[in-house]
Design a protein around this motif. Structure first.
Motif, mmCIF file in Angstrom:
data_model
loop_
_atom_site.group_PDB
_atom_site.id
_atom_site.type_symbol
_atom_site.label_atom_id
_atom_site.label_comp_id
_atom_site.label_asym_id
_atom_site.label_seq_id
_atom_site.Cartn_x
_atom_site.Cartn_y
_atom_site.Cartn_z
ATOM 1 N N UNK A 4 17.408 -10.997 -11.406
ATOM 2 C CA UNK A 4 18.539 -10.076 -11.414
ATOM 3 C C UNK A 4 18.677 -9.556 -9.993
ATOM 4 N N UNK A 5 19.884 -9.640 -9.439
ATOM 5 C CA UNK A 5 20.083 -9.260 -8.045
ATOM 6 C C UNK A 5 20.733 -7.891 -7.910
ATOM 7 N N UNK A 6 20.588 -7.337 -6.721
ATOM 8 C CA UNK A 6 21.161 -6.025 -6.438
ATOM 9 C C UNK A 6 22.679 -6.065 -6.513
ATOM 10 N N UNK A 7 23.291 -7.126 -5.998
ATOM 11 C CA UNK A 7 24.745 -7.238 -6.033
ATOM 12 C C UNK A 7 25.256 -7.297 -7.465
ATOM 13 N N UNK A 8 24.539 -8.030 -8.303
ATOM 14 C CA UNK A 8 24.919 -8.115 -9.714
ATOM 15 C C UNK A 8 24.872 -6.733 -10.359
ATOM 16 N N UNK A 9 23.839 -5.981 -10.078
ATOM 17 C CA UNK A 9 23.715 -4.627 -10.619
ATOM 18 C C UNK A 9 24.851 -3.734 -10.124
ATOM 19 N N UNK A 10 25.127 -3.814 -8.835
ATOM 20 C CA UNK A 10 26.192 -2.981 -8.270
ATOM 21 C C UNK A 10 27.544 -3.317 -8.904
ATOM 22 N N UNK A 11 27.814 -4.596 -9.087
ATOM 23 C CA UNK A 11 29.073 -5.011 -9.717
ATOM 24 C C UNK A 11 29.202 -4.447 -11.123
ATOM 25 N N UNK A 12 28.107 -4.550 -11.898
ATOM 26 C CA UNK A 12 28.157 -4.073 -13.287
ATOM 27 C C UNK A 12 28.305 -2.559 -13.332
ATOM 28 N N UNK A 13 27.608 -1.841 -12.485
ATOM 29 C CA UNK A 13 27.740 -0.383 -12.445
ATOM 30 C C UNK A 13 29.169 0.001 -12.088
ATOM 31 N N UNK A 14 29.746 -0.675 -11.086
ATOM 32 C CA UNK A 14 31.122 -0.369 -10.678
ATOM 33 C C UNK A 14 32.105 -0.608 -11.816
ATOM 34 N N UNK A 15 31.884 -1.675 -12.570
ATOM 35 C CA UNK A 15 32.747 -1.973 -13.704
ATOM 36 C C UNK A 15 32.677 -0.869 -14.758
ATOM 37 N N UNK A 16 31.475 -0.415 -15.068
ATOM 38 C CA UNK A 16 31.310 0.621 -16.085
ATOM 39 C C UNK A 16 31.915 1.936 -15.613
ATOM 40 N N UNK A 17 31.743 2.253 -14.339
ATOM 41 C CA UNK A 17 32.369 3.463 -13.790
ATOM 42 C C UNK A 17 33.887 3.390 -13.934
ATOM 43 N N UNK A 18 34.428 2.210 -13.703
ATOM 44 C CA UNK A 18 35.873 2.018 -13.846
ATOM 45 C C UNK A 18 36.307 2.214 -15.294
ATOM 46 N N UNK A 19 35.523 1.695 -16.230
ATOM 47 C CA UNK A 19 35.848 1.831 -17.644
ATOM 48 C C UNK A 19 35.770 3.287 -18.098
ATOM 49 N N UNK A 20 34.748 4.009 -17.655
ATOM 50 C CA UNK A 20 34.620 5.426 -18.003
ATOM 51 C C UNK A 20 35.800 6.211 -17.450
ATOM 52 N N UNK A 21 36.183 5.911 -16.229
ATOM 53 C CA UNK A 21 37.285 6.623 -15.601
ATOM 54 C C UNK A 21 38.592 6.363 -16.355
ATOM 55 N N UNK A 22 38.824 5.120 -16.741
ATOM 56 C CA UNK A 22 40.042 4.773 -17.477
ATOM 57 C C UNK A 22 40.098 5.473 -18.826
ATOM 58 N N UNK A 23 38.915 5.675 -19.439
ATOM 59 C CA UNK A 23 38.863 6.350 -20.744
ATOM 60 C C UNK A 23 38.735 7.865 -20.608
ATOM 61 N N UNK A 24 38.753 8.357 -19.372
ATOM 62 C CA UNK A 24 38.639 9.792 -19.100
ATOM 63 C C UNK A 24 37.361 10.376 -19.696
ATOM 64 N N UNK A 25 36.258 9.635 -19.546
ATOM 65 C CA UNK A 25 34.963 10.064 -20.062
ATOM 66 C C UNK A 25 34.047 10.427 -18.899
ATOM 67 N N UNK A 26 33.152 11.382 -19.149
ATOM 68 C CA UNK A 26 32.221 11.816 -18.110
ATOM 69 C C UNK A 26 31.112 10.789 -17.948
ATOM 70 N N UNK A 27 30.833 10.423 -16.727
ATOM 71 C CA UNK A 27 29.767 9.472 -16.440
ATOM 72 C C UNK A 27 28.397 10.126 -16.525
ATOM 73 N N UNK A 28 27.380 9.388 -16.953
ATOM 74 C CA UNK A 28 26.013 9.918 -16.882
ATOM 75 C C UNK A 28 25.598 10.013 -15.411
ATOM 76 N N UNK A 29 24.517 10.720 -15.124
ATOM 77 C CA UNK A 29 24.031 10.787 -13.735
ATOM 78 C C UNK A 29 23.840 9.385 -13.157
ATOM 79 N N UNK A 30 24.084 9.251 -11.857
ATOM 80 C CA UNK A 30 24.080 7.938 -11.210
ATOM 81 C C UNK A 30 22.778 7.176 -11.432
ATOM 82 N N UNK A 31 21.639 7.854 -11.304
ATOM 83 C CA UNK A 31 20.353 7.167 -11.475
ATOM 84 C C UNK A 31 20.163 6.690 -12.911
ATOM 85 N N UNK A 32 20.572 7.544 -13.870
ATOM 86 C CA UNK A 32 20.459 7.151 -15.279
ATOM 87 C C UNK A 32 21.344 5.948 -15.585
#
Length: 440
Positions: free
Chosen positions: A41-69
């Motif tokens: 599992x690579x760092x870039x893959x992780x970053x891409x997936x995190x960015x995608x989830x952040x985008x989905x949370x934002x679109x649904x107007x939901x609060x994101x968990x803490x960045x580390x979590x």
């Protein structure tokens, strides 16, 4: 639960969403942050997936968990995916090119694209379409592994179904102490000190009797015909009785069973095996049984089957043409279905009758449930072909005794499946060799 239907569509859309992020021209070396057995599992893959989830949370107007979590949760998800893909490969689970093409057709249809248009979209995003297809193949292999492993763990017993229906009826059936129920029964008797083979033979005989009794119009007349001396079968007309005058075995078995209906399974007691029909009910109890209510939909469709030489794009084009004709009232849905639909519903204008939840393939049912009355869908792809769907009417309906048991079985299985799936994920995670490396 069809895990593959759920997983591959979600992952395909996720991969499409991730592709622009993956084209990072500034990163020359991608850091490995986890080794999962023989996979990385690579760092870039992780970053891409995190960015995608952040985008989905934002679109649904939901609060994101803490960045580390969030990062830790996403990493665990990626590790879980790798483990499943590795196990699927070890188990020899394969997805043929033909299956993969069909799946890609479903993915394209969900985005209202042809496969050719999907390919253009993938390449326009800067990704290799063949690599995209192979990622989908891996995800479907893992999904099929999950179906096999989880399905094997999940069993639903008749007693669990009884309890589910009883709970649905609780407060209505059990409190109706002054109501009466009219039962008749056939009993396949057990000999004194019956052996295991005696019990099995009696049970098999009772199952055969139940099957035949279920199609007989006159239960008691049928019972008198087969309850001959030496047959080991006796018939009893129990008449009207209140619940407190019946064995609890009969009370439990008759819950949710309406008048003139069979208890849909054989009941076993120390005396033998009982085949019981509810002849009638009196009082409020009669109105309160069968209280599992569902939304039924009456729909019609035009089906163009998958055939050699007919592309998905052509099928979609034809159905869109039909839809446009209906929209401007140049033609009628039923007339078009009679002329063009390629299934047995065509003579009836494509009418499928009243359908309860779970009776249709998931892609069809999902599209149908999103329609308003008289609304016509976009083309929908299923394993049978391409469909144009129109909802005619909806209603709230009580389920028959047999349908109640089917509904209860599906509901219990779905709940147990979720738990079994989570248990399985924990087990395969514990069994895997995982090394998580610190990332800067």
């Amino acid at each position: 639960m069809k895990l593959a239907n759920i997983v591959f569509s979600a992952v395909a859309l996720m991969l499409l969403s991730e592709m622009p992020l993956a084209q990072n021209k500034n990163r020359s070396i991608d850091e490995v942050i986890a080794v999962v057995d023989t996979s990385l599992v690579t760092k870039l893959e992780l970053e891409n997936r995190v960015a995608l989830i952040e985008k989905q949370f934002k679109a649904a107007n939901r609060a994101l968990p803490p960045a580390d979590d969030l990062k830790a949760q996403v990493l665990e998800r990626l590790i879980s995916e790798r483990i499943q893909q590795n196990l699927a490969k070890e188990a020899g689970i394969k997805v043929s090119d033909k299956d993969l093409d069909r799946i890609l057709g479903n993915i394209a249809a969900q985005s209202k694209l042809s496969v050719a248009e999907l390919k253009l979209k993938v390449e326009k995003e800067g990704a290799n379409f063949n690599k995209y297809k192979e990622e989908i193949r891996k995800e479907v292999q893992a999904a099929r592994l999950r179906e096999r492993e989880v399905d094997a763990r999940v069993q639903v017993s008749e007693s669990e179904i009884d309890s589910y229906i009883s709970e649905k009826n609780r407060g209505k059936v059990l409190q109706a102490g002054n109501d009466e129920i009219y039962l008749a029964q056939l009993v396949v008797a057990l000999p004194v000190n019956a052996s295991e083979s005696d019990v099995l033979a009696a049970k098999n005989k009772a199952e055969d009797v139940l099957k035949q009794a279920s199609v007989e119009k006159d239960f008691l007349a049928y019972g008198k015909k087969i309850a001959l001396p030496g047959s080991g079968v006796r018939v009893e007309d129990l008449g009207y009785r209140t619940l407190d005058r019946l064995p609890q075995l009969f009370v439990d078995g008759a819950q949710g069973v309406g008048s003139n209906q069979m208890i849909p399974r054989v009941l076993q007691s120390g005396a033998g095996f009982h085949i019981i029909k509810v002849i009638d009910r009196k009082g409020t109890l009669a109105a309160n049984v069968q209280n599992i209510v569902v939304t039924q939909t009456q729909a019609r469709h035009i089906l163009l089957r998958h055939r050699p030489g007919v592309t998905d794009l052509e099928a979609q084009r034809r159905l869109n043409g039909f839809r446009d004709q209906i929209k401007v009232k140049a033609s009628d849905f039923a007339l078009l279905a009679k002329k063009h639909s390629e299934d047995g519903s065509a003579p009836n204008g494509g009418n499928l009758g009243w359908m309860s939840p779970g009776e249709l393939v998931p892609e069809f049912e999902q599209a149908m449930n999103q329609l308003n009355i008289n609304e016509v869908s976009d083309p929908v792809r299923t394993e049978f072909g391409w469909h144009l769907i129109q909802v005619v009417e909806r209603r709230q309906a009580q389920l028959s005794a047999d349908k109640q048991r089917d509904y209860a079985r599906a509901a219990i299985r779905e709940k147990k499946m979720d738990q079994a799936y989570q248990d399985w994920l924990r087990q395969i995670r514990d069994a895997a060799t995982v090394e998580i490396r610190q990332s800067n």
